[in-house]
Scaffold this motif. Structure first.
Motif, PDB file in Angstrom:
ATOM      1  N   ALA A  74      20.276   7.406   9.426  1.00  0.00           N
ATOM      2  CA  ALA A  74      21.278   7.218   8.699  1.00  0.00           C
ATOM      3  C   ALA A  74      21.164   7.698   7.258  1.00  0.00           C
ATOM      4  CB  ALA A  74      21.861   5.981   8.531  1.00  0.00           C
ATOM      5  N   LYS A  75      19.692   7.546   6.774  1.00  0.00           N
ATOM      6  CA  LYS A  75      19.212   8.025   5.423  1.00  0.00           C
ATOM      7  C   LYS A  75      18.563   9.213   5.340  1.00  0.00           C
ATOM      8  CE  LYS A  75      19.051   3.295   3.702  1.00  0.00           C
ATOM      9  NZ  LYS A  75      18.115   2.461   2.977  1.00  0.00           N
ATOM     10  N   ASN A  76      18.671   9.965   6.564  1.00  0.00           N
ATOM     11  CA  ASN A  76      17.948  11.260   6.367  1.00  0.00           C
ATOM     12  C   ASN A  76      16.243  10.981   6.001  1.00  0.00           C
ATOM     13  OD1 ASN A  76      18.923  13.242   8.107  1.00  0.00           O
ATOM     14  ND2 ASN A  76      19.094  14.655   6.358  1.00  0.00           N
ATOM     15  N   THR A  77      15.770  10.058   6.136  1.00  0.00           N
ATOM     16  CA  THR A  77      14.633   9.774   5.547  1.00  0.00           C
ATOM     17  C   THR A  77      13.424   9.572   6.477  1.00  0.00           C
ATOM     18  OG1 THR A  77      15.753   9.143   3.365  1.00  0.00           O
ATOM     19  CG2 THR A  77      13.465   8.343   3.843  1.00  0.00           C
ATOM     20  N   VAL A  78      12.160   9.765   6.156  1.00  0.00           N
ATOM     21  CA  VAL A  78      11.218   9.623   6.798  1.00  0.00           C
ATOM     22  C   VAL A  78       9.940   8.859   6.001  1.00  0.00           C
ATOM     23  CG1 VAL A  78       8.925  10.496   7.856  1.00  0.00           C
ATOM     24  CG2 VAL A  78      11.049  11.638   8.549  1.00  0.00           C
ATOM     25  N   TYR A  79       9.506   7.734   6.612  1.00  0.00           N
ATOM     26  CA  TYR A  79       8.692   6.985   5.855  1.00  0.00           C
ATOM     27  C   TYR A  79       7.391   6.970   6.073  1.00  0.00           C
ATOM     28  CZ  TYR A  79      13.256   4.886   4.545  1.00  0.00           C
ATOM     29  OH  TYR A  79      14.416   4.539   3.965  1.00  0.00           O
ATOM     30  N   LEU A  80       6.300   6.779   5.586  1.00  0.00           N
ATOM     31  CA  LEU A  80       4.933   6.332   5.581  1.00  0.00           C
ATOM     32  C   LEU A  80       4.463   5.300   5.193  1.00  0.00           C
ATOM     33  CD1 LEU A  80       2.706   8.142   7.315  1.00  0.00           C
ATOM     34  CD2 LEU A  80       1.807   8.851   5.080  1.00  0.00           C
ATOM     35  N   GLN A  81       4.146   4.308   6.193  1.00  0.00           N
ATOM     36  CA  GLN A  81       3.657   2.908   5.421  1.00  0.00           C
ATOM     37  C   GLN A  81       2.216   3.242   5.517  1.00  0.00           C
ATOM     38  OE1 GLN A  81       5.148   0.233   4.321  1.00  0.00           O
ATOM     39  NE2 GLN A  81       3.080  -0.681   4.053  1.00  0.00           N
ATOM     40  N   MET A  82       1.347   3.073   4.700  1.00  0.00           N
ATOM     41  CA  MET A  82       0.209   3.192   4.386  1.00  0.00           C
ATOM     42  C   MET A  82      -0.550   1.703   4.074  1.00  0.00           C
ATOM     43  SD  MET A  82      -0.164   6.909   2.419  1.00  0.00           S
ATOM     44  CE  MET A  82       0.301   5.894   0.832  1.00  0.00           C
ATOM     45  N   ASN A  83      -1.216   1.272   5.210  1.00  0.00           N
ATOM     46  CA  ASN A  83      -2.099  -0.033   4.967  1.00  0.00           C
ATOM     47  C   ASN A  83      -3.444   0.237   4.967  1.00  0.00           C
ATOM     48  OD1 ASN A  83       0.667  -1.409   5.080  1.00  0.00           O
ATOM     49  ND2 ASN A  83       0.545  -0.968   7.668  1.00  0.00           N
ATOM     50  N   GLY A  84      -3.973  -0.977   4.503  1.00  0.00           N
ATOM     51  CA  GLY A  84      -5.627  -0.776   4.590  1.00  0.00           C
ATOM     52  C   GLY A  84      -6.064   0.627   3.734  1.00  0.00           C
ATOM     53  N   LEU A  85      -5.530   0.890   2.441  1.00  0.00           N
ATOM     54  CA  LEU A  85      -5.772   1.914   1.720  1.00  0.00           C
ATOM     55  C   LEU A  85      -7.383   1.935   1.447  1.00  0.00           C
ATOM     56  CD1 LEU A  85      -2.492   2.576  -0.040  1.00  0.00           C
ATOM     57  CD2 LEU A  85      -3.653   4.053   1.444  1.00  0.00           C
ATOM     58  N   LYS A  86      -7.763   3.336   1.466  1.00  0.00           N
ATOM     59  CA  LYS A  86      -9.096   3.223   1.145  1.00  0.00           C
ATOM     60  C   LYS A  86      -9.282   4.466   0.000  1.00  0.00           C
ATOM     61  CE  LYS A  86     -10.548   2.908   5.991  1.00  0.00           C
ATOM     62  NZ  LYS A  86     -11.319   3.604   7.115  1.00  0.00           N
ATOM     63  N   VAL A  87     -10.412   4.309  -0.546  1.00  0.00           N
ATOM     64  CA  VAL A  87     -10.601   5.183  -1.623  1.00  0.00           C
ATOM     65  C   VAL A  87     -10.434   6.757  -1.206  1.00  0.00           C
ATOM     66  CG1 VAL A  87     -12.380   6.112  -3.427  1.00  0.00           C
ATOM     67  CG2 VAL A  87     -12.242   3.706  -2.974  1.00  0.00           C
ATOM     68  N   GLU A  88     -10.694   6.999   0.048  1.00  0.00           N
ATOM     69  CA  GLU A  88     -10.928   8.361   0.631  1.00  0.00           C
ATOM     70  C   GLU A  88      -9.356   8.869   0.676  1.00  0.00           C
ATOM     71  OE1 GLU A  88     -12.967   5.928   1.406  1.00  0.00           O
ATOM     72  OE2 GLU A  88     -13.155   6.149   3.671  1.00  0.00           O
ATOM     73  N   ASP A  89      -8.257   7.836   0.675  1.00  0.00           N
ATOM     74  CA  ASP A  89      -7.010   8.113   1.102  1.00  0.00           C
ATOM     75  C   ASP A  89      -6.456   8.830  -0.423  1.00  0.00           C
ATOM     76  OD1 ASP A  89      -6.824   5.200   2.876  1.00  0.00           O
ATOM     77  OD2 ASP A  89      -7.122   7.294   3.641  1.00  0.00           O
ATOM     78  N   THR A  90      -7.212   8.608  -1.197  1.00  0.00           N
ATOM     79  CA  THR A  90      -6.604   9.073  -2.711  1.00  0.00           C
ATOM     80  C   THR A  90      -6.452  10.603  -2.386  1.00  0.00           C
ATOM     81  OG1 THR A  90      -8.107   7.677  -3.935  1.00  0.00           O
ATOM     82  CG2 THR A  90      -7.149   9.542  -5.113  1.00  0.00           C
ATOM     83  N   ALA A  91      -5.073  11.158  -2.694  1.00  0.00           N
ATOM     84  CA  ALA A  91      -4.555  12.510  -2.652  1.00  0.00           C
ATOM     85  C   ALA A  91      -3.220  12.750  -3.133  1.00  0.00           C
ATOM     86  CB  ALA A  91      -5.093  12.798  -1.236  1.00  0.00           C
ATOM     87  N   VAL A  92      -2.974  13.728  -3.152  1.00  0.00           N
ATOM     88  CA  VAL A  92      -1.349  14.187  -3.093  1.00  0.00           C
ATOM     89  C   VAL A  92      -0.856  14.237  -1.975  1.00  0.00           C
ATOM     90  CG1 VAL A  92       0.343  15.610  -4.149  1.00  0.00           C
ATOM     91  CG2 VAL A  92      -1.696  15.156  -5.483  1.00  0.00           C
TER      92      VAL A  92
END
Length: 124
Positions: A74-92
């Motif tokens: 309905a919103k034409n939107t995709v989500y990315l739920q990111m849990n348990g984030l780690k330092v190595e997830d740092t990025a654009v």
């Protein structure tokens, strides 16, 4: 198709963020919407993708079990739920769309349109 990524920010290790990719300018029915990320000095890498029609999804091994991709038609939107984030997830983080088959989702050269990126910083 225009893509607008948002939701990035700074969190501590173990925290969560939800990224959004809002699409406009055309129907997404034949597309797969994916998230990529690029850390400083590294190549852009596939994170997760979801086929708009049917909703099948895939994840990179590095995020499997921690990230969840979903869509709101309905919103034409995709989500990315990111849990348990780690330092190595740092990025654009970038969202992009493609029509290729699943086996090619990880190849950024196969994507037609890209969002502008949203920065995620995870600190210890």
């Amino acid at each position: 198709v225009q893509l607008q990524a948002s939701g990035g920010g700074s969190v501590q290790t173990g925290g969560s963020l939800r990224l959004s990719c809002a699409a406009s300018g055309g129907p997404l029915g034949s597309y797969t919407v994916s998230w990529f990320r690029q850390a400083p000095g590294k190549e852009r890498e596939f994170v997760s993708g979801i086929r708009w029609s049917g909703g099948s999804s895939g994840y990179a091994d590095s995020v499997k079990g921690r990230y969840i991709i979903s869509k709101d038609s309905a919103k034409n939107t995709v989500y990315l739920q990111m849990n348990g984030l780690k330092v190595e997830d740092t990025a654009v983080y970038y969202c992009a769309v493609t029509r290729v088959v699943r086996s090619s989702w990880a190849d950024p050269q196969k994507y037609n349109y890209w969002g502008q990126g949203t920065k995620v910083t995870v600190s210890s």
